[in-house]
Design a protein around this motif. Structure first.
Motif, PDB file in Angstrom:
ATOM      1  N   SER A  26       0.838  -1.197   0.000  1.00  0.00           N
ATOM      2  CA  SER A  26       0.000   0.000   0.000  1.00  0.00           C
ATOM      3  C   SER A  26       0.873   1.245   0.000  1.00  0.00           C
ATOM      4  O   SER A  26       1.956   1.257   0.605  1.00  0.00           O
ATOM      5  N   GLU A  27       0.398   2.277  -0.693  1.00  0.00           N
ATOM      6  CA  GLU A  27       1.106   3.547  -0.788  1.00  0.00           C
ATOM      7  C   GLU A  27       0.212   4.552  -1.490  1.00  0.00           C
ATOM      8  O   GLU A  27      -0.777   4.189  -2.120  1.00  0.00           O
ATOM      9  N   PRO A  28       0.538   5.846  -1.414  1.00  0.00           N
ATOM     10  CA  PRO A  28      -0.245   6.833  -2.148  1.00  0.00           C
ATOM     11  C   PRO A  28       0.089   6.764  -3.633  1.00  0.00           C
ATOM     12  O   PRO A  28       1.255   6.654  -4.014  1.00  0.00           O
ATOM     13  N   ALA A  29      -0.931   6.805  -4.465  1.00  0.00           N
ATOM     14  CA  ALA A  29      -0.704   6.762  -5.911  1.00  0.00           C
ATOM     15  C   ALA A  29      -1.836   7.539  -6.586  1.00  0.00           C
ATOM     16  O   ALA A  29      -2.317   8.533  -6.061  1.00  0.00           O
ATOM     17  N   GLY A  30      -2.258   7.102  -7.764  1.00  0.00           N
ATOM     18  CA  GLY A  30      -3.185   7.896  -8.551  1.00  0.00           C
ATOM     19  C   GLY A  30      -2.420   8.727  -9.571  1.00  0.00           C
ATOM     20  O   GLY A  30      -1.185   8.806  -9.550  1.00  0.00           O
ATOM     21  N   GLY A  31      -3.159   9.355 -10.467  1.00  0.00           N
ATOM     22  CA  GLY A  31      -2.532  10.083 -11.570  1.00  0.00           C
ATOM     23  C   GLY A  31      -1.590  11.187 -11.150  1.00  0.00           C
ATOM     24  O   GLY A  31      -0.540  11.385 -11.766  1.00  0.00           O
ATOM     25  N   GLY A  32      -1.936  11.915 -10.096  1.00  0.00           N
ATOM     26  CA  GLY A  32      -1.098  13.031  -9.670  1.00  0.00           C
ATOM     27  C   GLY A  32       0.266  12.601  -9.157  1.00  0.00           C
ATOM     28  O   GLY A  32       1.299  13.024  -9.681  1.00  0.00           O
ATOM     29  N   PRO A  33       0.316  11.752  -8.131  1.00  0.00           N
ATOM     30  CA  PRO A  33       1.621  11.333  -7.613  1.00  0.00           C
ATOM     31  C   PRO A  33       2.469  10.577  -8.629  1.00  0.00           C
ATOM     32  O   PRO A  33       3.693  10.767  -8.681  1.00  0.00           O
ATOM     33  N   VAL A  34       1.838   9.708  -9.424  1.00  0.00           N
ATOM     34  CA  VAL A  34       2.602   8.951 -10.414  1.00  0.00           C
ATOM     35  C   VAL A  34       3.245   9.897 -11.423  1.00  0.00           C
ATOM     36  O   VAL A  34       4.422   9.760 -11.774  1.00  0.00           O
ATOM     37  N   SER A  35       2.482  10.880 -11.896  1.00  0.00           N
ATOM     38  CA  SER A  35       3.022  11.855 -12.840  1.00  0.00           C
ATOM     39  C   SER A  35       4.126  12.683 -12.205  1.00  0.00           C
ATOM     40  O   SER A  35       5.165  12.927 -12.827  1.00  0.00           O
ATOM     41  N   ALA A  36       3.916  13.110 -10.969  1.00  0.00           N
ATOM     42  CA  ALA A  36       4.922  13.923 -10.287  1.00  0.00           C
ATOM     43  C   ALA A  36       6.220  13.148 -10.093  1.00  0.00           C
ATOM     44  O   ALA A  36       7.317  13.677 -10.310  1.00  0.00           O
ATOM     45  N   ALA A  37       6.112  11.889  -9.682  1.00  0.00           N
ATOM     46  CA  ALA A  37       7.307  11.077  -9.483  1.00  0.00           C
ATOM     47  C   ALA A  37       8.058  10.878 -10.794  1.00  0.00           C
ATOM     48  O   ALA A  37       9.294  10.903 -10.826  1.00  0.00           O
ATOM     49  N   GLN A  38       7.311  10.667 -11.886  1.00  0.00           N
ATOM     50  CA  GLN A  38       7.970  10.504 -13.185  1.00  0.00           C
ATOM     51  C   GLN A  38       8.671  11.787 -13.605  1.00  0.00           C
ATOM     52  O   GLN A  38       9.793  11.752 -14.135  1.00  0.00           O
ATOM     53  N   LEU A  39       8.062  12.931 -13.364  1.00  0.00           N
ATOM     54  CA  LEU A  39       8.687  14.203 -13.725  1.00  0.00           C
ATOM     55  C   LEU A  39       9.947  14.457 -12.904  1.00  0.00           C
ATOM     56  O   LEU A  39      10.927  14.995 -13.424  1.00  0.00           O
ATOM     57  N   VAL A  40       9.935  14.070 -11.636  1.00  0.00           N
ATOM     58  CA  VAL A  40      11.146  14.195 -10.824  1.00  0.00           C
ATOM     59  C   VAL A  40      12.287  13.408 -11.465  1.00  0.00           C
ATOM     60  O   VAL A  40      13.430  13.874 -11.534  1.00  0.00           O
ATOM     61  N   LYS A  41      11.987  12.213 -11.966  1.00  0.00           N
ATOM     62  CA  LYS A  41      13.018  11.341 -12.520  1.00  0.00           C
ATOM     63  C   LYS A  41      13.482  11.774 -13.912  1.00  0.00           C
ATOM     64  O   LYS A  41      14.517  11.305 -14.389  1.00  0.00           O
ATOM     65  N   LEU A  42      12.730  12.669 -14.544  1.00  0.00           N
ATOM     66  CA  LEU A  42      13.135  13.185 -15.849  1.00  0.00           C
ATOM     67  C   LEU A  42      13.707  14.598 -15.748  1.00  0.00           C
ATOM     68  O   LEU A  42      14.749  14.894 -16.329  1.00  0.00           O
ATOM     69  N   ALA A  43      13.017  15.452 -15.031  1.00  0.00           N
ATOM     70  CA  ALA A  43      13.413  16.863 -14.957  1.00  0.00           C
ATOM     71  C   ALA A  43      14.314  17.164 -13.772  1.00  0.00           C
ATOM     72  O   ALA A  43      14.941  18.224 -13.723  1.00  0.00           O
ATOM     73  N   GLY A  44      14.345  16.262 -12.784  1.00  0.00           N
ATOM     74  CA  GLY A  44      15.144  16.495 -11.588  1.00  0.00           C
ATOM     75  C   GLY A  44      14.362  17.104 -10.448  1.00  0.00           C
ATOM     76  O   GLY A  44      14.814  17.086  -9.309  1.00  0.00           O
ATOM     77  N   ALA A  45      13.186  17.665 -10.740  1.00  0.00           N
ATOM     78  CA  ALA A  45      12.357  18.274  -9.698  1.00  0.00           C
ATOM     79  C   ALA A  45      10.934  18.426 -10.227  1.00  0.00           C
ATOM     80  O   ALA A  45      10.710  18.527 -11.431  1.00  0.00           O
ATOM     81  N   CYS A  46       9.986  18.433  -9.312  1.00  0.00           N
ATOM     82  CA  CYS A  46       8.586  18.668  -9.671  1.00  0.00           C
ATOM     83  C   CYS A  46       7.849  19.169  -8.445  1.00  0.00           C
ATOM     84  O   CYS A  46       8.003  18.614  -7.349  1.00  0.00           O
ATOM     85  N   ASP A  47       7.066  20.219  -8.608  1.00  0.00           N
ATOM     86  CA  ASP A  47       6.175  20.704  -7.553  1.00  0.00           C
ATOM     87  C   ASP A  47       4.811  20.057  -7.759  1.00  0.00           C
ATOM     88  O   ASP A  47       4.238  20.144  -8.856  1.00  0.00           O
ATOM     89  N   PHE A  48       4.294  19.409  -6.728  1.00  0.00           N
ATOM     90  CA  PHE A  48       3.028  18.698  -6.794  1.00  0.00           C
ATOM     91  C   PHE A  48       2.002  19.425  -5.943  1.00  0.00           C
ATOM     92  O   PHE A  48       2.132  19.500  -4.723  1.00  0.00           O
ATOM     93  N   PHE A  49       0.979  19.978  -6.580  1.00  0.00           N
ATOM     94  CA  PHE A  49      -0.099  20.680  -5.886  1.00  0.00           C
ATOM     95  C   PHE A  49      -1.305  19.752  -5.833  1.00  0.00           C
ATOM     96  O   PHE A  49      -1.850  19.364  -6.873  1.00  0.00           O
ATOM     97  N   THR A  50      -1.715  19.390  -4.622  1.00  0.00           N
ATOM     98  CA  THR A  50      -2.749  18.380  -4.479  1.00  0.00           C
ATOM     99  C   THR A  50      -3.692  18.736  -3.337  1.00  0.00           C
ATOM    100  O   THR A  50      -3.537  19.779  -2.680  1.00  0.00           O
ATOM    101  N   ALA A  51      -4.661  17.868  -3.097  1.00  0.00           N
ATOM    102  CA  ALA A  51      -5.580  18.002  -1.972  1.00  0.00           C
ATOM    103  C   ALA A  51      -5.584  16.689  -1.207  1.00  0.00           C
ATOM    104  O   ALA A  51      -5.649  15.612  -1.815  1.00  0.00           O
ATOM    105  N   LEU A  52      -5.497  16.761   0.115  1.00  0.00           N
ATOM    106  CA  LEU A  52      -5.445  15.579   0.969  1.00  0.00           C
ATOM    107  C   LEU A  52      -6.395  15.739   2.141  1.00  0.00           C
ATOM    108  O   LEU A  52      -6.609  16.850   2.634  1.00  0.00           O
ATOM    109  N   GLY A  53      -6.935  14.626   2.590  1.00  0.00           N
ATOM    110  CA  GLY A  53      -7.694  14.657   3.822  1.00  0.00           C
ATOM    111  C   GLY A  53      -6.755  14.810   5.007  1.00  0.00           C
ATOM    112  O   GLY A  53      -5.652  14.257   5.011  1.00  0.00           O
ATOM    113  N   ASP A  54      -7.184  15.568   6.014  1.00  0.00           N
ATOM    114  CA  ASP A  54      -6.365  15.749   7.217  1.00  0.00           C
ATOM    115  C   ASP A  54      -6.557  14.528   8.107  1.00  0.00           C
ATOM    116  O   ASP A  54      -7.158  14.592   9.190  1.00  0.00           O
TER     117      ASP A  54
END
Length: 254
Positions: A26-54
């Motif tokens: 188990s882990e956080p995933a979905g389109g946002g995190p997967v895309s952000a992680a891939q961009l980190v591995k290509l561009a070297g950095a990525c800012d991920f703006f999301t919404a989370l339950g507290d």
């Protein structure tokens, strides 16, 4: 994003049948995190703006994003959505989501960004994102894209998933529809898939890794054929690992 609980099964059960899991994670995933992680591995950095339950899942997600090197800015409200994924012996996955999708409502100024990949959010967030030099999106958010009414440089999504069907009506410069191992179509012209570098383990995350890589390549000025080739490599790489992060294409210097 959602907190994803995955289980490896010998086969996805038919109605009334019982499946037996061999391994789970188990882990956080979905389109946002997967895309952000891939961009980190290509561009070297990525800012991920999301919404989370507290809640516990929301805070555990933030910890995992930090481990992945994703700089995350979260709006905290509601309940973190969950998903249950069954991965069969061929690596194909079946997904069930539980709870409402939390949509980012506002964004800081985006004019300094080379590219924004809009995965989900409210229309006003997409309007703010349009200040970036290059903006892409997925057709799974078609109602939001239509309401926002902004020009998109790229619309990329599955050509076989009914939830990502696109029949026109948006202001889009380039439309790419993926078809898995059959490649896909870019503005009506077919392109070829890339061969996975290892046996297929888990197809979760292939489409979002492809979309993120295509966004990155086009935003930096690659020709379309070169950009599609890089994106195809990204989609082929991720399916050789368990979960969406373990085998993503990584072009950073060692």
């Amino acid at each position: 994003m959602e907190w994803v609980e995955s289980v490896l099964v010998d086969r996805v059960p038919a109605v009334g049948e019982i499946a037996h899991g061999m391994e789970d994670w188990s882990e956080p995933a979905g389109g946002g995190p997967v895309s952000a992680a891939q961009l980190v591995k290509l561009a070297g950095a990525c800012d991920f703006f999301t919404a989370l339950g507290d809640d516990e899942r929301g805070h555990r997600s933030m910890e995992r994003f930090a481990e992945l090197g994703i700089a995350t800015d979260a709006e905290w409200f509601g309940v973190t959505r969950r998903a249950f994924v069954q991965v069969d012996a061929h690596g194909e996955r079946t997904i069930t989501t539980v709870g409402a999708k939390l949509r980012r409502r506002k964004l800081p100024p985006m004019a300094g960004y080379d590219a924004v990949f809009f995965v989900a959010g409210e229309p006003e967030a997409l309007r703010a994102a349009r200040a970036a030099r290059f903006v892409s999106a997925t057709p799974r958010e078609a109602p939001t894209l239509a309401e926002a009414g902004v020009h998109l440089d790229l619309l990329v999504g599955s050509g076989t998933d009914p939830g990502e069907r696109y029949d026109g009506g948006l202001d889009v410069a380039l439309v790419v529809k993926t078809e898995g191992t059959r490649g896909g179509v870019a503005d009506g012209r077919r392109y070829e898939a890339a061969m996975p570098p290892a046996p297929i383990v888990d197809t979760y995350g292939a489409g979002d890794s492809f979309g993120a890589a295509l966004t990155y390549a086009l935003a930096r000025g690659d020709e379309l054929d070169d950009a599609l080739a890089l994106a195809a490599r990204a989609g082929a790489a991720v399916i050789t690992g368990k979960g969406p992060y373990s085998a993503q294409l990584d072009t950073r210097p060692a």
